[in-house]
Design an enzyme around this catalytic site. Structure first.
Site, PDB file in Angstrom:
ATOM      1  N   ASP A  49      -1.309  -1.768  -3.867  1.00  9.36           N
ATOM      2  CA  ASP A  49      -2.664  -1.845  -3.311  1.00  9.36           C
ATOM      3  C   ASP A  49      -3.217  -0.433  -3.092  1.00  9.36           C
ATOM      4  OD1 ASP A  49      -4.873  -3.130  -2.137  1.00  9.36           O
ATOM      5  OD2 ASP A  49      -4.008  -2.957  -0.119  1.00  9.36           O
ATOM      6  N   SER A  68       0.854  -1.202   0.000  1.00  4.72           N
ATOM      7  CA  SER A  68       0.000   0.000   0.000  1.00  4.72           C
ATOM      8  C   SER A  68       0.883   1.244   0.000  1.00  4.72           C
ATOM      9  CB  SER A  68      -0.890   0.000   1.239  1.00  4.72           C
ATOM     10  OG  SER A  68      -0.093   0.263   2.393  1.00  4.72           O
TER      11      SER A  68
HETATM   12  P1  13P Z   1      -8.731  -6.486   5.409  1.00  2.44           P
HETATM   13  O1  13P Z   1      -8.688  -5.223   6.197  1.00  2.44           O
HETATM   14  O2  13P Z   1     -10.038  -7.198   5.567  1.00  2.44           O
HETATM   15  O3  13P Z   1      -7.583  -7.379   5.681  1.00  2.44           O
HETATM   16  O4  13P Z   1      -8.651  -6.072   3.845  1.00  2.44           O
HETATM   17  C1  13P Z   1      -7.407  -5.799   3.258  1.00  2.44           C
HETATM   18  C2  13P Z   1      -7.537  -5.177   1.912  1.00  2.44           C
HETATM   19  O5  13P Z   1      -8.579  -5.136   1.308  1.00  2.44           O
HETATM   20  C3  13P Z   1      -6.299  -4.634   1.327  1.00  2.44           C
HETATM   21  O6  13P Z   1      -6.548  -3.996   0.107  1.00  2.44           O
HETATM   22  O1  G3H Z   2      -6.858  -1.741   2.291  1.00  2.00           O
HETATM   23  C1  G3H Z   2      -5.932  -1.302   2.943  1.00  2.00           C
HETATM   24  C2  G3H Z   2      -4.852  -2.202   3.378  1.00  2.00           C
HETATM   25  O2  G3H Z   2      -5.255  -2.942   4.498  1.00  2.00           O
HETATM   26  C3  G3H Z   2      -3.584  -1.439   3.587  1.00  2.00           C
HETATM   27  O3  G3H Z   2      -3.635  -0.705   4.763  1.00  2.00           O
HETATM   28  O4  G3H Z   2      -3.033   1.585   3.997  1.00  2.00           O
HETATM   29  O5  G3H Z   2      -2.794   0.910   6.406  1.00  2.00           O
HETATM   30  O6  G3H Z   2      -1.236  -0.015   4.676  1.00  2.00           O
HETATM   31  P1  G3H Z   2      -2.610   0.524   4.975  1.00  2.00           P
HETATM   32 ZN    ZN Z   3      -8.472  -3.034   0.058  1.00  2.21          ZN
END
Ligand code: 13P
Ligand code: G3H
Ligand code: ZN
Length: 316
Positions: free
Chosen positions: A81, A48
């Protein structure tokens, strides 16, 4: 071996879902690779924006590059992500990633299409695969009416138009899940009916389920018993993953569950060893526990045991 995300989707479609796991540090990386090799599963590492800036994006990328040598049998894709446009362009230019997610789901339909299309053009020019999101994940409050909650879900008609007009390679759909440890307030549940409608409109097209942590109650209880305070945490029933896979879900995103493993291990370790101040002993326990967690999750996803078959597809 780092591979193209689309190839993994081709192998999985309709049969199983690939675990897409978020990582932030070395211990998660070690547990992740071990768990996937123990269960003989292909997988997706996702990073992310927050993970890229937690230390430095190059630290995290360097760690993954090293893992290619340390774990030569692993087959995985590397994915951004919830990228914004600039993060996606940066990742595309870097030449390191297999795929990016452009998340413009907060924009209106036309603007989401325009943003996604720009990223698709840039990514495809360099051979990267693109995931986009349509609909609004989570934030479904208990006081919200059924109609209001439904309006946040992905509209199957729009999904078809979105994919056609953007040229995107996979689509994250909102079917009732939300990010984090507090999902499904009130009577909310996973909407397999909506997923089935989306698949009818987009047969053969890879769908992605975000917010898919299971938030195991045993894990929550152990965290709370060791001094935590997670009240009312709950998640997605992992027994539903294979059904979702049969309806076109090829990628299942999991982050929160890994954070829960980390929290449980470290809370319990320091409660049991109050005299200790060394980071390595709990770190070792965490790597082992995270590997076990990943292997168990891959069984639920159906990706466990698929590694050699994927290798054959990639080398034929
Ligand atoms: P969770 O918070 O359910 O683990 O989802 C993670 C996610 O969608 C990352 O993109
Ligand atoms: O969907 C989000 C993921 O769980 C990543 O979380 O932005 O805190 O790294 P983060
Ligand atoms: Zn997500």
């Amino acid at each position: 071996m780092i591979v193209n995300t689309k190839k993994l989707f081709e192998h999985a479609y309709g049969k199983y879902a690939i675990g897409a796991y978020n990582i932030n540090n070395l211990e998660q990386a070690m547990g992740l690779f071990r768990g996937n090799l123990d269960s003989q599963a292909p997988f997706i590492i996702q990073i992310s924006k927050g993970a890229r800036s937690y230390t430095h994006k190059k630290m995290l990328e360097g760690l993954i590059k090293s893992a290619v040598d340390v774990f030569p049998d692993a087959i995985f894709a590397v994915h951004i992500d919830h990228g914004d446009e600039n993060t996606c362009y940066d990742a595309i230019e870097s030449g390191f990633y297999s795929s990016v997610m452009i998340d413009a789901s907060h924009e209106d339909f036309e603007s989401n299409i325009a943003t996604t299309k720009r990223v698709v053009e840039a990514a495809h020019a360099k051979g990267l695969v693109v995931e986009a999101e349509l609909g609004m994940l989570g934030g479904v409050e208990e006081h919200i009416s059924v109609q209001e909650a439904d309006a946040k879900l992905t509209d199957p008609e729009q999904a078809n138009e979105f994919v056609e007009r953007t040229g995107v390679d996979s689509l994250a759909v909102a079917i009732g899940t939300s990010h984090g440890a507090y999902k499904f307030s009130g009577s909310q549940a996973l909407r397999m009916d909506v997923l089935a409608e989306i698949q009818k409109k987009l047969p053969g097209f890879p769908l992605v389920m975000h917010g898919s942590s299971s938030v195991p109650q045993e894990e929550v209880a152990r965290i709370n018993a060791a001094g935590g305070n997670l009240k009312g945490a709950k998640g997605v029933d992992a027994e539903q993953f294979k059904h979702a896979a049969s309806l076109g879900v090829t990628k299942v995103n999991i982050d929160t569950d890994g954070r829960l493993v980390w929290t449980r291990v470290h809370r319990e370790y320091f409660l049991e060893h109050p005299e200790n101040f060394d980071l390595r002993p709990p770190g070792k326990v965490f790597m082992g526990e995270y590997a076990k967690f990943i292997a168990g999750k891959n069984e639920k996803l159906g990706s466990a045991g698929q590694l050699e078959s994927v290798r054959k597809l990639l080398t034929s």
